[in-house]
Design a protein around this motif. Structure first.
Motif: not given
Length: 124
Positions: A3-6, A93-96, A116-117
């Motif tokens: 999971x990316x961390x925003x 906003x979501x990072x992908x 997670x947004x």
């Protein structure tokens, strides 16, 4: 599961600016192609901006000239600089990431990793 961390979301008045960040977790060596999506209440998720492996970028018409996508030299963090924000930019906003490497000797792989947004609210 990766999971990316925003970070960087928040509330701002119309005309203001925010900068979103998207960090790779420790299990990922680099994020080679990154996109930012957003989803407003009752709407479908839409692509806002994308940066390719070679650094070329694409933007939705609604944000051209106002938003800038970038990534750091180590390709471990992606950014979305949002200027001249409008109320219609309000969304999660979501990072992908669609391309990444797991170690420095790895080939660039096709991946499908999301954050997670983070909520962006533009209101007076």
């Amino acid at each position: 599961q990766v999971q990316l961390v925003e970070s960087g979301g928040g509330s701002v008045q119309p005309g203001g600016s925010l900068r979103l960040s998207c960090a790779a977790p420790a299990s990922i060596f680099s994020l080679n192609a990154v996109g930012w999506y957003r989803q407003a209440p009752g709407e479908q998720r839409e692509l806002v901006a994308h940066i390719n492996r070679d650094g070329s970028t694409d933007y939705a018409d609604s944000v051209k000239g106002r938003f800038t996508i970038s990534k750091d030299k180590r390709e471990r963090t992606g950014y979305l600089q949002m200027n001249s924000l409008k109320p219609e930019d309000t969304a999660v906003y979501y990072c992908h990431a669609d391309k990444a490497k797991y170690d420095p000797f790895d080939a660039v792989r096709n991946v499908d990793y999301w954050g997670k947004g983070t909520l962006v609210t533009v209101s007076s």
